[in-house]
Design a protein around this motif. Structure first.
Motif, PDB file in Angstrom:
ATOM      1  N   ALA A 188       0.860  -1.184   0.000  1.00 51.10           N
ATOM      2  CA  ALA A 188       0.000   0.000   0.000  1.00 51.10           C
ATOM      3  C   ALA A 188       0.897   1.234   0.000  1.00 51.10           C
ATOM      4  N   PRO A 189       0.351   2.405  -0.277  1.00 51.27           N
ATOM      5  CA  PRO A 189       1.166   3.618  -0.247  1.00 51.27           C
ATOM      6  C   PRO A 189       1.811   3.891   1.116  1.00 51.27           C
ATOM      7  N   ASP A 190       1.228   3.342   2.181  1.00 45.41           N
ATOM      8  CA  ASP A 190       1.814   3.562   3.504  1.00 45.41           C
ATOM      9  C   ASP A 190       2.732   2.423   3.951  1.00 45.41           C
ATOM     10  N   GLY A 191       3.123   1.540   3.042  1.00 49.91           N
ATOM     11  CA  GLY A 191       4.080   0.479   3.357  1.00 49.91           C
ATOM     12  C   GLY A 191       3.535  -0.897   3.058  1.00 49.91           C
ATOM     13  N   GLU A 192       4.299  -1.900   3.467  1.00 46.29           N
ATOM     14  CA  GLU A 192       3.888  -3.286   3.300  1.00 46.29           C
ATOM     15  C   GLU A 192       3.246  -3.765   4.592  1.00 46.29           C
ATOM     16  N   TRP A 193       2.166  -4.534   4.450  1.00 36.52           N
ATOM     17  CA  TRP A 193       1.402  -4.996   5.592  1.00 36.52           C
ATOM     18  C   TRP A 193       1.175  -6.492   5.507  1.00 36.52           C
ATOM     19  N   ASN A 194       1.202  -7.153   6.636  1.00 32.61           N
ATOM     20  CA  ASN A 194       0.737  -8.530   6.754  1.00 32.61           C
ATOM     21  C   ASN A 194      -0.697  -8.454   7.244  1.00 32.61           C
ATOM     22  N   VAL A 195      -1.588  -9.140   6.545  1.00 33.61           N
ATOM     23  CA  VAL A 195      -3.009  -9.089   6.878  1.00 33.61           C
ATOM     24  C   VAL A 195      -3.499 -10.523   7.036  1.00 33.61           C
ATOM     25  N   ARG A 196      -4.119 -10.802   8.164  1.00 37.30           N
ATOM     26  CA  ARG A 196      -4.656 -12.130   8.444  1.00 37.30           C
ATOM     27  C   ARG A 196      -6.153 -12.004   8.683  1.00 37.30           C
ATOM     28  N   ARG A 197      -6.917 -12.881   8.040  1.00 31.60           N
ATOM     29  CA  ARG A 197      -8.367 -12.909   8.212  1.00 31.60           C
ATOM     30  C   ARG A 197      -8.707 -13.720   9.451  1.00 31.60           C
ATOM     31  N   ILE A 198      -9.571 -13.197  10.289  1.00 36.83           N
ATOM     32  CA  ILE A 198     -10.055 -13.903  11.466  1.00 36.83           C
ATOM     33  C   ILE A 198     -11.525 -14.241  11.234  1.00 36.83           C
ATOM     34  N   THR A 199     -11.846 -15.516  11.278  1.00 36.83           N
ATOM     35  CA  THR A 199     -13.235 -15.929  11.064  1.00 36.83           C
ATOM     36  C   THR A 199     -14.058 -15.620  12.303  1.00 36.83           C
ATOM     37  N   GLY A 200     -15.350 -15.605  12.148  1.00 36.46           N
ATOM     38  CA  GLY A 200     -16.232 -15.331  13.268  1.00 36.46           C
ATOM     39  C   GLY A 200     -16.105 -16.355  14.387  1.00 36.46           C
ATOM     40  N   SER A 201     -15.841 -17.619  14.026  1.00 42.16           N
ATOM     41  CA  SER A 201     -15.709 -18.655  15.052  1.00 42.16           C
ATOM     42  C   SER A 201     -14.402 -18.526  15.828  1.00 42.16           C
ATOM     43  N   ASN A 202     -13.401 -17.852  15.255  1.00 38.97           N
ATOM     44  CA  ASN A 202     -12.119 -17.667  15.937  1.00 38.97           C
ATOM     45  C   ASN A 202     -12.036 -16.341  16.684  1.00 38.97           C
ATOM     46  N   ALA A 203     -12.976 -15.455  16.483  1.00 36.33           N
ATOM     47  CA  ALA A 203     -12.966 -14.157  17.164  1.00 36.33           C
ATOM     48  C   ALA A 203     -13.596 -14.325  18.539  1.00 36.33           C
ATOM     49  N   ALA A 204     -12.776 -14.167  19.581  1.00 34.69           N
ATOM     50  CA  ALA A 204     -13.256 -14.474  20.924  1.00 34.69           C
ATOM     51  C   ALA A 204     -13.295 -13.272  21.862  1.00 34.69           C
ATOM     52  N   LYS A 205     -12.687 -12.163  21.491  1.00 33.92           N
ATOM     53  CA  LYS A 205     -12.614 -11.015  22.390  1.00 33.92           C
ATOM     54  C   LYS A 205     -13.146  -9.763  21.713  1.00 33.92           C
ATOM     55  N   ASP A 206     -13.270  -8.705  22.500  1.00 38.17           N
ATOM     56  CA  ASP A 206     -13.640  -7.394  21.960  1.00 38.17           C
ATOM     57  C   ASP A 206     -12.390  -6.651  21.526  1.00 38.17           C
ATOM     58  N   TYR A 207     -12.449  -6.021  20.355  1.00 33.39           N
ATOM     59  CA  TYR A 207     -11.360  -5.195  19.843  1.00 33.39           C
ATOM     60  C   TYR A 207     -11.942  -3.875  19.375  1.00 33.39           C
ATOM     61  N   THR A 208     -11.119  -2.855  19.295  1.00 37.42           N
ATOM     62  CA  THR A 208     -11.551  -1.563  18.774  1.00 37.42           C
ATOM     63  C   THR A 208     -10.910  -1.358  17.408  1.00 37.42           C
ATOM     64  N   CYS A 209     -11.722  -1.131  16.407  1.00 37.71           N
ATOM     65  CA  CYS A 209     -11.245  -0.901  15.052  1.00 37.71           C
ATOM     66  C   CYS A 209     -10.643   0.500  14.977  1.00 37.71           C
ATOM     67  N   PRO A 210      -9.387   0.645  14.519  1.00 39.30           N
ATOM     68  CA  PRO A 210      -8.796   1.977  14.412  1.00 39.30           C
ATOM     69  C   PRO A 210      -9.386   2.809  13.278  1.00 39.30           C
ATOM     70  N   GLY A 211     -10.113   2.191  12.354  1.00 47.92           N
ATOM     71  CA  GLY A 211     -10.700   2.929  11.244  1.00 47.92           C
ATOM     72  C   GLY A 211     -11.943   3.698  11.627  1.00 47.92           C
ATOM     73  N   CYS A 212     -12.792   3.087  12.451  1.00 42.82           N
ATOM     74  CA  CYS A 212     -14.055   3.725  12.821  1.00 42.82           C
ATOM     75  C   CYS A 212     -14.212   3.905  14.329  1.00 42.82           C
ATOM     76  N   ASN A 213     -13.267   3.418  15.100  1.00 42.74           N
ATOM     77  CA  ASN A 213     -13.280   3.477  16.567  1.00 42.74           C
ATOM     78  C   ASN A 213     -14.504   2.802  17.178  1.00 42.74           C
ATOM     79  N   ARG A 214     -15.052   1.811  16.499  1.00 39.74           N
ATOM     80  CA  ARG A 214     -16.164   1.028  17.031  1.00 39.74           C
ATOM     81  C   ARG A 214     -15.652  -0.326  17.482  1.00 39.74           C
TER      82      ARG A 214
END
Length: 108
Positions: free
Chosen positions: A39-65
């Motif tokens: 991306a223009p802001d550098g190289e990123w490693n991106v991993r998809r997390i399925t709904g069954s593997n998502a176990a905690k609450d996180y805050t999205c830095p894009g929308c702060n939700r």
């Protein structure tokens, strides 16, 4: 009384671990493999997390939700971090897929 070495289950029922069909889910197998994105802001490693593997609450830095448990999302961290891979992993963030796609890039 001597022990019997014969199996107690009936043979031919398909309950053996050797005869059972594998439950390979291709999406689940791919979810653990990080994908490298440029991306223009550098190289990123991106991993998809399925709904069954998502176990905690996180805050999205894009929308702060909050990204709640059971919600499919992405985890992203820099691939070209100046301070090394361990530091980049410690600074990884959890994003909504749409927020990641539409994020604004910081130009230096």
């Amino acid at each position: 009384m001597p022990r019997s070495n014969r199996p107690r289950r009936r043979s031919g029922t398909g309950s053996s671990k050797w005869t059972r069909e594998s439950d390979l889910n291709l999406d689940r197998a791919r979810a653990g493999i990080p994908e490298r994105q440029n991306a223009p802001d550098g190289e990123w490693n991106v991993r998809r997390i399925t709904g069954s593997n998502a176990a905690k609450d996180y805050t999205c830095p894009g929308c702060n939700r909050t990204i709640g448990p059971g919600i499919e999302h992405l985890v992203a961290w820099r691939a070209d971090s100046l301070f090394g891979g361990e530091t980049a992993l410690a600074e990884r963030r959890h994003w909504h897929p749409r927020c990641w796609q539409t994020r604004s890039f910081r130009y230096r």
